[in-house]
Design an enzyme around this catalytic site. Sequence first.
Site, PDB file in Angstrom:
ATOM      1  N   GLU A   1     -43.906 -80.999  78.052  1.00 60.03           N
ATOM      2  CA  GLU A   1     -43.167 -82.065  77.355  1.00 60.03           C
ATOM      3  C   GLU A   1     -44.033 -83.309  77.166  1.00 60.03           C
ATOM      4  OE1 GLU A   1     -39.674 -82.812  79.708  1.00 60.03           O
ATOM      5  OE2 GLU A   1     -39.077 -80.721  79.642  1.00 60.03           O
TER       6      GLU A   1
ATOM      7  N   HIS B   1     -35.191 -83.142  76.570  1.00 61.87           N
ATOM      8  CA  HIS B   1     -34.947 -83.372  78.004  1.00 61.87           C
ATOM      9  C   HIS B   1     -33.908 -84.495  78.174  1.00 61.87           C
ATOM     10  CE1 HIS B   1     -36.887 -82.856  82.219  1.00 61.87           C
ATOM     11  NE2 HIS B   1     -35.613 -83.185  82.325  1.00 61.87           N
TER      12      HIS B   1
ATOM     13  N   ARG C   1     -36.140 -76.600  84.333  1.00 58.91           N
ATOM     14  CA  ARG C   1     -37.468 -77.134  84.042  1.00 58.91           C
ATOM     15  C   ARG C   1     -38.163 -76.121  83.137  1.00 58.91           C
ATOM     16  NH1 ARG C   1     -35.814 -81.281  85.532  1.00 58.91           N
ATOM     17  NH2 ARG C   1     -36.511 -82.639  87.235  1.00 58.91           N
TER      18      ARG C   1
END
Lengths: 338, 338
Positions: free
Chosen positions: A284, A302, A255
């Site tokens: 993000e 991602h 993460r």
Amino acid sequence: MASPATAAVENLPQVLLLLHPAAFTIFGEEHFTSPKFRFLKAYESSLPLDEFLAANARSVRALLVSAATVVGAGILDLLPELRVIVTTSAGLDQLDLAECRRRGIRIASAGDIYSADVADCAVGLLIDVLRKISASNRYVKNGFWATKGDYPLGSKLCLFQLRGKRIGIVGLGRIGLQVAKRLQQGFGCTVSYNSRKKKNPDQVPYPFYQDVRELAANSDALILCCGLTEQTRHAVDKEVLAALGKAGVIVNVARGAVVDEKEMVRCLVEGEIAGAGLDVFEDEPVVPKELMELDNVVLSPHSAVLTRESMMELARLVVGNLEAFFSNEPLLSEYEDD
Amino acid sequence: MASPATAAVENLPQVLLLLHPAAFTIFGEEHFTSPKFRFLKAYESSLPLDEFLAANARSVRALLVSAATVVGAGILDLLPELRVIVTTSAGLDQLDLAECRRRGIRIASAGDIYSADVADCAVGLLIDVLRKISASNRYVKNGFWATKGDYPLGSKLCLFQLRGKRIGIVGLGRIGLQVAKRLQQGFGCTVSYNSRKKKNPDQVPYPFYQDVRELAANSDALILCCGLTEQTRHAVDKEVLAALGKAGVIVNVARGAVVDEKEMVRCLVEGEIAGAGLDVFEDEPVVPKELMELDNVVLSPHSAVLTRESMMELARLVVGNLEAFFSNEPLLSEYEDD
């Protein structure tokens, strides 16, 4: 008056959706439907969420969420009948696990279905950063090979060998173990790791470092594979980056917030670390603009879990968990605290 | 009058260079020098090559070449005293081996020093093509993730899993074996191969296909790792590409001419194969312009062997072979016909 078919659908148990799941966009909602339940989509209502839930969701027993759907006590208070949360994510950091436990809400995660793909992505990003594949590809596609000569230009050869590199894995769970296997058995790297607890050395032969800074000091590349918790938030900070050093590389498939991103960006810009392969970011889909121009930084959106094959497996698992719940059968991938 | 130091250098045995070796540009000529020999650089002379060799090279006993230096009978006729060719390449397709053998000229190649790096590059290209790492990187760096949403756009998910893929390796030499090890042991792929001869199944457990077309028909990805010979030239032709099919991927770290490039480009443009990762081309550094726009094609500029670590090892080997030759000691990496 509703037709019999419509009435039959309306009698199906509801699965609440708070946000539009990314998997629906990416792979198609039709793969996640079932004749045994129907979706109640809060995101299609014009009502504020609390009003929508007050009006519609008091009988909802099942909730389907993605990594982006934060579920805390406030939401749970509006869903008194909730008994199961199925998530499309492997990580559970978006869920208040203690509140779920206290309320007897079971959780079914995506389990292990992404681990191989995430590990592949971590290795792909590492090879790309060391060997500058994306940068070379851009160089060739811009037509520079024929006009400007070999890449890289100049006498400073900036392509590095993978063999023999010392890999430090932060978080030796299912993903970390698969990264370790690929790099040690496949590529001849040496692996060390940090995690909450030292693993049984009979099963996990890699050296353990209690301290991430010390792991970094003994690694050429740090690969971040841990979950995000209060303990791992900014685990890779200024001191860890300094310990990794000018020849060191960061790969993050965990993460974004596992790294102090601002500090990492500064280190990349100022050459205090050698490069980075990043699939995740603190904010993000916003990516620090300083990273956009750097050839030694490879960015992916991602997408480490995203393959056609893993999405097929996810759809099978989501539908299977929800059908099992409504049939009072064991969940396919129930999360249990350890 | 020459100084004693200059005279000493002039008395050193000469090592002829016909073309400027790429390794000198990439890594620095200083790494390839020795107090035991000096370079005679044909490429620095304004004379035509035959005149230069007639005037300077009749006493030359050693020649240092790269992959780009074609050495046939014509050149060898001008070098009657030549006894050793040291090449910076692992492949020897630029040399007329039969002529060298007939004249008793020994050959020292770069041996095995590139194999791991080339295998790493092949795996990196394969992951990149399947998972679209370079294309994702470009997408993120163009700022599209925040403005246009997830990559890939649309409902057709074009990222593919590596695990379980059927890999066909063409040429199971030192590089091919290292590719096989990485993909089967590390990533859980299954490996089959084609090569001149079937290997001893006790040592090499992978299924053997005599016919490249048949290998392609049973593979999700073909990885080309063979040397270029008259047998392997255009080994991957129209029929092989058709057998590989719409979901198939080509990775080429061998030589461009192992593939019928024109036909491969047509298949990529028309979607008759799924993608390609290419480090080599038929007419380097010219790359077919049709490939420049394709997100499912990753191009690198013949850099599979190029790492700082392999260049250090190359310099050690080149200098060591030449010093050994001039000292009448065994060459470090003499090529022997099999």
